[in-house]
Design a protein around this motif. Structure first.
Motif, PDB file in Angstrom:
ATOM      1  N   ASN A   1      -5.867  81.667  58.556  1.00 60.05           N
ATOM      2  CA  ASN A   1      -6.988  82.554  57.447  1.00 60.05           C
ATOM      3  C   ASN A   1      -7.422  83.720  57.418  1.00 60.05           C
ATOM      4  OD1 ASN A   1      -8.043  81.739  54.243  1.00 60.05           O
ATOM      5  ND2 ASN A   1      -6.318  81.383  53.815  1.00 60.05           N
ATOM      6  N   PRO A   2      -7.915  84.387  55.979  1.00 60.19           N
ATOM      7  CA  PRO A   2      -8.922  85.459  56.860  1.00 60.19           C
ATOM      8  C   PRO A   2      -9.886  84.643  56.608  1.00 60.19           C
ATOM      9  CG  PRO A   2      -7.248  86.285  54.852  1.00 60.19           C
ATOM     10  CD  PRO A   2      -6.856  84.841  55.158  1.00 60.19           C
ATOM     11  N   THR A   3     -10.463  83.267  56.422  1.00 59.56           N
ATOM     12  CA  THR A   3     -11.934  83.157  56.447  1.00 59.56           C
ATOM     13  C   THR A   3     -11.787  81.615  57.241  1.00 59.56           C
ATOM     14  OG1 THR A   3     -11.086  81.246  54.527  1.00 59.56           O
ATOM     15  CG2 THR A   3     -11.809  83.572  53.487  1.00 59.56           C
ATOM     16  N   PHE A   4     -10.678  81.399  58.030  1.00 61.59           N
ATOM     17  CA  PHE A   4     -10.543  80.214  58.906  1.00 61.59           C
ATOM     18  C   PHE A   4      -9.921  80.454  59.876  1.00 61.59           C
ATOM     19  CE2 PHE A   4      -8.711  78.099  55.003  1.00 61.59           C
ATOM     20  CZ  PHE A   4      -7.387  77.933  55.570  1.00 61.59           C
ATOM     21  N   GLU A   5      -9.570  79.123  60.673  1.00 60.30           N
ATOM     22  CA  GLU A   5      -8.603  79.433  61.623  1.00 60.30           C
ATOM     23  C   GLU A   5      -8.523  78.097  61.831  1.00 60.30           C
ATOM     24  OE1 GLU A   5      -6.955  81.385  65.899  1.00 60.30           O
ATOM     25  OE2 GLU A   5      -8.139  82.300  64.847  1.00 60.30           O
ATOM     26  N   VAL A   6      -7.041  77.820  62.203  1.00 56.85           N
ATOM     27  CA  VAL A   6      -6.690  76.057  62.718  1.00 56.85           C
ATOM     28  C   VAL A   6      -6.307  76.054  64.486  1.00 56.85           C
ATOM     29  CG1 VAL A   6      -6.015  73.431  62.143  1.00 56.85           C
ATOM     30  CG2 VAL A   6      -6.771  74.967  60.709  1.00 56.85           C
ATOM     31  N   ASN A   7      -6.767  74.974  65.189  1.00 58.36           N
ATOM     32  CA  ASN A   7      -5.569  75.267  66.193  1.00 58.36           C
ATOM     33  C   ASN A   7      -4.864  73.530  66.716  1.00 58.36           C
ATOM     34  OD1 ASN A   7      -5.422  77.373  66.339  1.00 58.36           O
ATOM     35  ND2 ASN A   7      -7.416  77.760  67.910  1.00 58.36           N
TER      36      ASN A   7
END
Length: 427
Positions: A255-261
Motif C-alpha cells: 500500500n502507499p503507506t504500509f507494506e505487509v510480509n
C-alpha cells in the motif's frame, strides 16, 4: 520515538495487531528513521509476519538521533501481545478516536500510549510495561524467490471457500501455464470424514504469472487465511514469491503507506530428500540488547573452585519412601548406594555389644527392605514413577443378572408369576 497515528489509519493498525496476535504471543517493535516495523514470530519458527508502517502512514513521526547507536540505526522494544492488543479492540475506532500517540525512549521499561477521543476532548494515557529488549532478525527477504504470482484477494477468498475450515494444509502444484490447488497430497492416506478438493487456476486468471521452475509447495493454511482476511478488508492485491518446495514462501501486500510480509515455511511432499511432512524452520535470530546480569567476582569463583562438593551428601535416612519412589533412576541408585554404605559403616562400628548388634541388624534389615523394594521395581520397569495398582473389580455379576431385567423397558410384573408375599416396605 514519538509517532502519532491519525484516526483514519487506526483501522489498519488494529487489524495488523489482530493478525500478529494470531501468529505469536510477543510483539517486536523496531523504529527507524523511515518506518516503524511490527514483527511477530511463532514458537516453531515456521511463520513470521512483518508490518512496515511508512513515515507517510503517520501524521507525525520523530526519532531522536541521539538514541540511535553506532551498531544499529533502529530502536528496539518488545511487549507482550496480551497487554498491547486490548487497547485497540473495539468497533469503529476510527470514528471514536482522533489520534493515538506512541512514546518510547531507548532503554526504557515503559511505552506510553495516549489516546485522544473526539468526544469531550478526553485523553487516556496508558503506561505499558515492556519485556526485556530484544531484536529479531529474519534471514529471508520478501523478494528472494525467482517465481512471482500476483492476483486480487477476492480470488484467493473464493478459492478458500471451496475448502473445508478443518483443512490444515494446502498444496500448490505449479506449472508453466496453470496452478493446481489441492487440500491433500497424492499418495497420502485418506483421512476419515474428509473431502478431497482440487481447483485448477489458469495463468490468465493472475495479474502477474512468472514461473521460473515447475515445483510443488505445501504449507500451512492458517497464516494464509490470516493474510487473505487482512488483504480483503482493504482490497489489496496479494503476491506470492517463492523458489521451490522446501524454501520459504513470501506473501506480500503493498500500500502507499504500509507494506505487509508473511514469511511461511514450506516443503515439497513429493521430494525424496524430505521423508517427513514437517516444514523446515525459518532462519531467525533473536539478539538480547540489554543484559542486566551481574558478573561473578573473582573471589566468588575462587570460592567455588575450593569448595569440597563431596562432603555435601544427602541423608537418606530422613527421605521418605514416596520421595525415593518418584526420583529419577540415576539419582535414586546413588541415594540407595550411599544409604547402604552408611548402614554397613554403622553396623561395623557397633560390633562389640551384642544388644547393639542385634538392634543395628534389625534396623539395617529394615532399611535394606525399604530401599530394596523400590530398587527392584525400578529395575523391572521402564517408567520412572511407581503407580500402585488399582483394586480388582468384583468378578461375580450375579446381582446384575438377577435384577437387571427389572430395569428393562419390556419388563412386566406378570413375568414374575404369582406373588407369594407382599412388599415389606411402605413404598
Amino acid at each position: 520515538m514519538n509517532c502519532i497515528i491519525p484516526g483514519l489509519n487506526l483501522k489498519v493498525f488494529a487489524r495488523a495487531l489482530q493478525a500478529l496476535a494470531k501468529v505469536g504471543d510477543d510483539l517486536y517493535m523496531e523504529a527507524s528513521k523511515e518506518k516503524l516495523c511490527l514483527i511477530a514470530l511463532n514458537l516453531r519458527k515456521t511463520v513470521c509476519v512483518r508490518y512496515y508502517l511508512l513515515e507517510s502512514y503517520f501524521s507525525s513521526y520523530e526519532i531522536d538521533e541521539n538514541e540511535l547507536s553506532e551498531h544499529s540505526e533502529s530502536i528496539f522494544c518488545k511487549i507482550h501481545m496480551k497487554i498491547f492488543l486490548p487497547l485497540f479492540k473495539g468497533v469503529h475506532l476510527d470514528k471514536k478516536l482522533e489520534f493515538v500517540k506512541l512514546e518510547y525512549e531507548n532503554n526504557n521499561d515503559l511505552i506510553i500510549v495516549k489516546m485522544k477521543y473526539k468526544c469531550d476532548d478526553i485523553v487516556m494515557i496508558h503506561k505499558l510495561r515492556l519485556m526485556e529488549a530484544e531484536s529479531l532478525t529474519i534471514g529471508v527477504c520478501s523478494d528472494l524467490g525467482s517465481s512471482n504470482v500476483i492476483t486480487t484477494s477476492s480470488l484467493y477468498s473464493q478459492l478458500l471457500n471451496t475448502f473445508s475450515t478443518s483443512d490444515d494444509e494446502i498444496t500448490l502444484e505449479i506449472s508453466r501455464d496453470k496452478v493446481l490447488v489441492r487440500n491433500y497430497c497424492v499418495g497420502a492416506p485418506l483421512r476419515p470424514k474428509s473431502v478431497r478438493s482440487q481447483v485448477n487456476l489458469n495463468g490468465s486468471e493472475f495479474t502477474v504469472f512468472q514461473i521460473e521452475d515447475e515445483t510443488t509447495i505445501n504449507f500451512s493454511l492458517k497464516p494464509f487465511r490470516t493474510a487473505i482476511q487482512f488483504a480483503e478488508a482493504f482490497n489489496l492485491n496479494i503476491g506470492l514469491n517463492f523458489e521451490k518446495g522446501g524454501k520459504p514462501l513470501a506473501i506480500v501486500m503493498k500500500n502507499p503507506t504500509f507494506e505487509v510480509n508473511f514469511i511461511v515455511a514450506t516443503l515439497n511432499p513429493y521430494s525424496d530428500a524430505q521423508s517427513t511432512m514437517t516444514a523446515s524452520s525459518i532462519p531467525a535470530k533473536i539478539t538480547q540488547l540489554n543484559k542486566n546480569i551481574e558478573n561473578i567476582t573473582t573471589e566468588d569463583r575462587e570460592a567455588l573452585k575450593n569448595e569440597n562438593w563431596d562432603d555435601m551428601e544427602i541423608d537418606t535416612n530422613k527421605i521418605p519412601l514416596e520421595t525415593c519412589m518418584i526420583t529419577k533412576k540415576g539419582s535414586f541408585h546413588e541415594i540407595v548406594t550411599k544409604a547402604k554404605q552408611k548402614i554397613r559403616n554403622a553396623t561395623s562400628k557397633l560390633g562389640t555389644e551384642s544388644s547393639t548388634n542385634s538392634f543395628s541388624k534389625k534396623q539395617g534389615d529394615k532399611r535394606n527392605k525399604i530401599f530394596e523394594l523400590p530398587l527392584k521395581s525400578h529395575l523391572n520397569e521402564d517408567v520412572d514413577d511407581i503407580i500402585p495398582l488399582s483394586p480388582e473389580s468384583p468378578k461375580t455379576k450375579k446381582a446384575k443378572l438377577v435384577f437387571g431385567r427389572c430395569f428393562e423397558s419390556t419388563f412386566s410384573r406378570k413375568n414374575l408369576g404369582e406373588i407369594l408375599a407382599p412388599n415389606s416396605d411402605s413404598e
